[in-house]
Write a protein that holds these residues in place. Sequence first.
Motif, short mmCIF file in Angstrom:
data_model
loop_
_atom_site.label_atom_id
_atom_site.label_comp_id
_atom_site.label_asym_id
_atom_site.label_seq_id
_atom_site.Cartn_x
_atom_site.Cartn_y
_atom_site.Cartn_z
N ASP A 13 0.84 -1.19 0.00
CA ASP A 13 0.00 0.00 0.00
C ASP A 13 0.88 1.24 0.00
O ASP A 13 1.53 1.56 0.99
N CYS A 14 0.91 1.92 -1.15
CA CYS A 14 1.75 3.11 -1.29
C CYS A 14 1.08 4.36 -0.76
O CYS A 14 1.71 5.41 -0.68
N THR A 15 -0.20 4.30 -0.45
CA THR A 15 -0.94 5.50 -0.12
C THR A 15 -1.28 5.55 1.36
O THR A 15 -1.82 4.61 1.92
N ALA A 16 -0.94 6.66 1.97
CA ALA A 16 -1.38 6.88 3.35
C ALA A 16 -2.87 7.20 3.34
O ALA A 16 -3.42 7.66 2.34
N GLN A 17 -3.53 6.92 4.46
CA GLN A 17 -4.97 7.13 4.53
C GLN A 17 -5.28 8.62 4.53
O GLN A 17 -4.79 9.38 5.35
N GLU A 69 7.39 -2.93 -9.85
CA GLU A 69 8.10 -3.87 -10.71
C GLU A 69 9.39 -3.26 -11.21
O GLU A 69 9.52 -2.03 -11.30
N GLU A 70 10.34 -4.14 -11.52
CA GLU A 70 11.60 -3.72 -12.12
C GLU A 70 11.89 -4.61 -13.32
O GLU A 70 11.71 -5.82 -13.26
N ARG A 71 12.35 -3.97 -14.39
CA ARG A 71 12.74 -4.71 -15.59
C ARG A 71 14.19 -4.38 -15.89
O ARG A 71 14.57 -3.22 -16.02
N ASN A 72 15.02 -5.43 -16.01
CA ASN A 72 16.45 -5.26 -16.28
C ASN A 72 16.82 -5.93 -17.60
O ASN A 72 16.35 -7.03 -17.90
N ASP A 73 17.64 -5.26 -18.35
CA ASP A 73 18.15 -5.80 -19.62
C ASP A 73 19.68 -5.74 -19.55
O ASP A 73 20.30 -4.76 -19.99
N PRO A 74 20.32 -6.78 -18.98
CA PRO A 74 21.77 -6.73 -18.75
C PRO A 74 22.59 -6.52 -20.02
O PRO A 74 23.62 -5.85 -19.99
N ALA A 81 12.29 0.93 -13.40
CA ALA A 81 11.48 0.62 -12.21
C ALA A 81 10.15 1.36 -12.34
O ALA A 81 10.10 2.47 -12.87
N ARG A 82 9.07 0.73 -11.86
CA ARG A 82 7.76 1.34 -12.01
C ARG A 82 6.88 0.99 -10.82
O ARG A 82 6.87 -0.15 -10.36
N SER A 83 6.16 1.98 -10.33
CA SER A 83 5.16 1.77 -9.28
C SER A 83 3.83 2.34 -9.75
O SER A 83 3.79 3.39 -10.41
N VAL A 84 2.76 1.65 -9.44
CA VAL A 84 1.41 2.11 -9.76
C VAL A 84 0.55 1.94 -8.52
O VAL A 84 0.55 0.88 -7.91
N PHE A 85 -0.16 3.00 -8.16
CA PHE A 85 -1.06 2.90 -7.01
C PHE A 85 -2.18 3.93 -7.17
O PHE A 85 -2.05 4.91 -7.91
N ARG A 284 4.64 6.05 -11.11
CA ARG A 284 6.01 6.52 -10.87
C ARG A 284 6.94 5.62 -11.67
O ARG A 284 6.92 4.40 -11.52
N VAL A 285 7.74 6.22 -12.53
CA VAL A 285 8.62 5.46 -13.40
C VAL A 285 10.05 5.98 -13.29
O VAL A 285 10.26 7.21 -13.27
#
Length: 294
Positions: A13-17, A69-74, A81-85, A284-285
């Motif tokens: 939970d990324c959101t405070a009440q 989530e994180e996506r890596n391409d070595p 990196a991405r967050s959705v809330f 957030r990206v």
Amino acid sequence: MGIQKESRQPQFDCTAQAEWPEWTSARLVSDEHFANAYESLDPLCRAAVKTAIAMYFRYDEPVREILHEERNDPLSGFWRARSVFCAPWAVIAFTPEYTASARLLAALMPAILCGVPQIACVCVEGKPSSQVLATCELAGINTVFSMPLAELCALLEETQPGPGRLVLLHKGELDMVRRQARTLNLPCFEERRDPVLTIPKPDKFNLDVLRFAQGEQTVFRALTNQEPVSPDALYAAPDAVRNHCLASAGNLFSLTMAPLALAPGCEGFWLHHGLGRSFFLTHRVGFGLDTGQE
């Protein structure tokens, strides 16, 4: 081609009440007004709202969309990196003259479906109509305020954490609120005019329910102007609705065709073009280069 590795952490939970300012409690519409509006509602109109709510839940499954989530391409050396809330709160504001149940519901349901924790309706400069209160009751929205324009602006400024989301249903009366939202960097969606409807065969629909859903004047204009140039919605028989949606090529295609088509039984349903669950989500990206160092 690089090998991509993707990791998705458990939901959190990324959101405070959020909490409405304490002074707003004096502006709450009473339970008695809710009860009176609900009890006085025609059973067919009540059924139309319930049917519409069921349609939203069937075709836009409710999910509290909180992820990281994180996506890596070595091989290429990049990562993302991405967050959705969901937004912490949402306010749906309208005037006392607003009676369009279906369009109010269409503003509420995307916020409900993506799990916005605090949702309030605000009637500005007067008391909300019985159509609005009954719709809120059926949608499970019990926080309905009645307050002056200046107090709505204060509510938007004082409610934390932010930014939340704002939906305005008006015809210009709430332009000052729109300017306030811009100052606060508060995402805002507006319905600033009644939609244009086309109803080629009115006898196929329950017009009393449609007046409840869209407002008396909106339906009156539709019945007296059967061939508008660019309608917002077509009300037609099921086969005509299917054909309308399939007319996407050749001479049948036209940019002036209605973006929404509804068959009998869907009088209580509506979609606001451009207002979906994504409006009530925060993204957030981040991007970076893989240098081999933490």
